[in-house]
Scaffold this active site. Structure first.
Site, mmCIF file in Angstrom:
data_model
loop_
_atom_site.group_PDB
_atom_site.id
_atom_site.type_symbol
_atom_site.label_atom_id
_atom_site.label_comp_id
_atom_site.label_asym_id
_atom_site.label_seq_id
_atom_site.Cartn_x
_atom_site.Cartn_y
_atom_site.Cartn_z
ATOM 1 N N GLY A 46 -36.633 11.974 27.220
ATOM 2 C CA GLY A 46 -36.900 13.271 27.458
ATOM 3 C C GLY A 46 -38.323 13.523 28.223
ATOM 4 C CD GLN A 51 -43.927 14.705 27.416
ATOM 5 O OE1 GLN A 51 -42.753 15.104 27.606
ATOM 6 N NE2 GLN A 51 -44.348 13.402 27.155
ATOM 7 C CB CYS A 90 -44.654 10.850 22.888
ATOM 8 S SG CYS A 90 -44.981 12.344 23.809
ATOM 9 C CG LEU A 91 -42.134 9.503 28.471
ATOM 10 C CD1 LEU A 91 -41.816 10.282 29.631
ATOM 11 C CD2 LEU A 91 -42.174 8.069 28.731
ATOM 12 C CG HIS A 132 -40.160 14.556 21.094
ATOM 13 N ND1 HIS A 132 -41.155 13.874 20.418
ATOM 14 C CD2 HIS A 132 -40.852 14.654 22.273
ATOM 15 C CE1 HIS A 132 -41.823 13.104 20.955
ATOM 16 N NE2 HIS A 132 -41.978 13.711 22.365
ATOM 17 C CD GLU A 133 -39.009 15.871 25.290
ATOM 18 O OE1 GLU A 133 -40.034 16.466 26.052
ATOM 19 O OE2 GLU A 133 -39.116 14.654 25.212
ATOM 20 C CG HIS A 136 -43.960 17.859 24.522
ATOM 21 N ND1 HIS A 136 -45.173 17.309 24.558
ATOM 22 C CD2 HIS A 136 -43.091 16.735 24.264
ATOM 23 C CE1 HIS A 136 -45.166 16.130 24.342
ATOM 24 N NE2 HIS A 136 -44.053 15.718 24.261
#
Length: 174
Positions: A46, A51, A90-91, A132-133, A136
């Site tokens: 995701g 991000q 997480c990225l 999660h996304e 953000h």
């Protein structure tokens, strides 16, 4: 399409509430395509617009082979129930993993890249990735929800155990 730089923590864009999308144009389509390519290139499941440095309510989840990616523009949580705790990464936080409790079943409504609305129900890992996304987009970082940090070694052991269990279950079915 282009692979964009992933914004790493700490960065103010990761902690701000994103603006709703009002223009459904070629620029949005390019952003979605670039975000997807960036997510795949970084082995993610995701990605959210902040991000990649864009404070817009846009996110993608894509982890199932053969399925279309879930593109979420201006997503809203309509229904949620149940709970489950699992490990997340997480990225924007490379090398950091932790156990996070999230709703296990949800329904969202969101817009497509053309502005049309759709509804989607998800559960388990898919629901976790969507939440999660969506976090953000509100400037909420998964690290604020971690109940227990997990090392890379512990994560590798969990993955190996899950793979071994899946192989054992396959062998039982044969």
């Amino acid at each position: 399409m282009a692979i964009l730089d992933i914004v790493k923590h700490p960065n103010a864009v990761l902690e701000q509430k994103c603006e709703p999308v009002t223009k459904f144009d070629k620029k949005l389509a390019v952003l979605l395509d670039d975000m997807h390519e960036t997510m795949v290139a970084n082995d993610g499941v995701g990605i959210a617009a902040p991000q990649v440095g864009v404070a817009a309510r846009v996110a993608i989840v894509d982890f199932a082979e053969g399925q279309e990616p879930i593109e979420m523009v201006n997503p809203e949580l309509v229904l949620y129930e149940g709970s489950d705790t699992d490990v997340e990464g997480c990225l924007s936080f490379p090398g950091i993993y932790g156990e996070v409790e999230r709703f296990d079943h949800l329904k969202i409504k969101a817009q497509e890249r053309d502005g049309s609305w759709y509804e989607l129900e998800a559960e388990g890992y898919e629901a976790r990735a969507i939440l999660h996304e969506m976090d953000h987009l509100d400037g909420i970082l998964f690290t604020s929800k971690i109940t227990k940090y997990v090392t890379q070694e512990e994560l590798d052991a969990m993955i190996a155990e899950a793979e071994a269990q899946a192989r054992a279950e396959e062998e039982e079915q044969v």
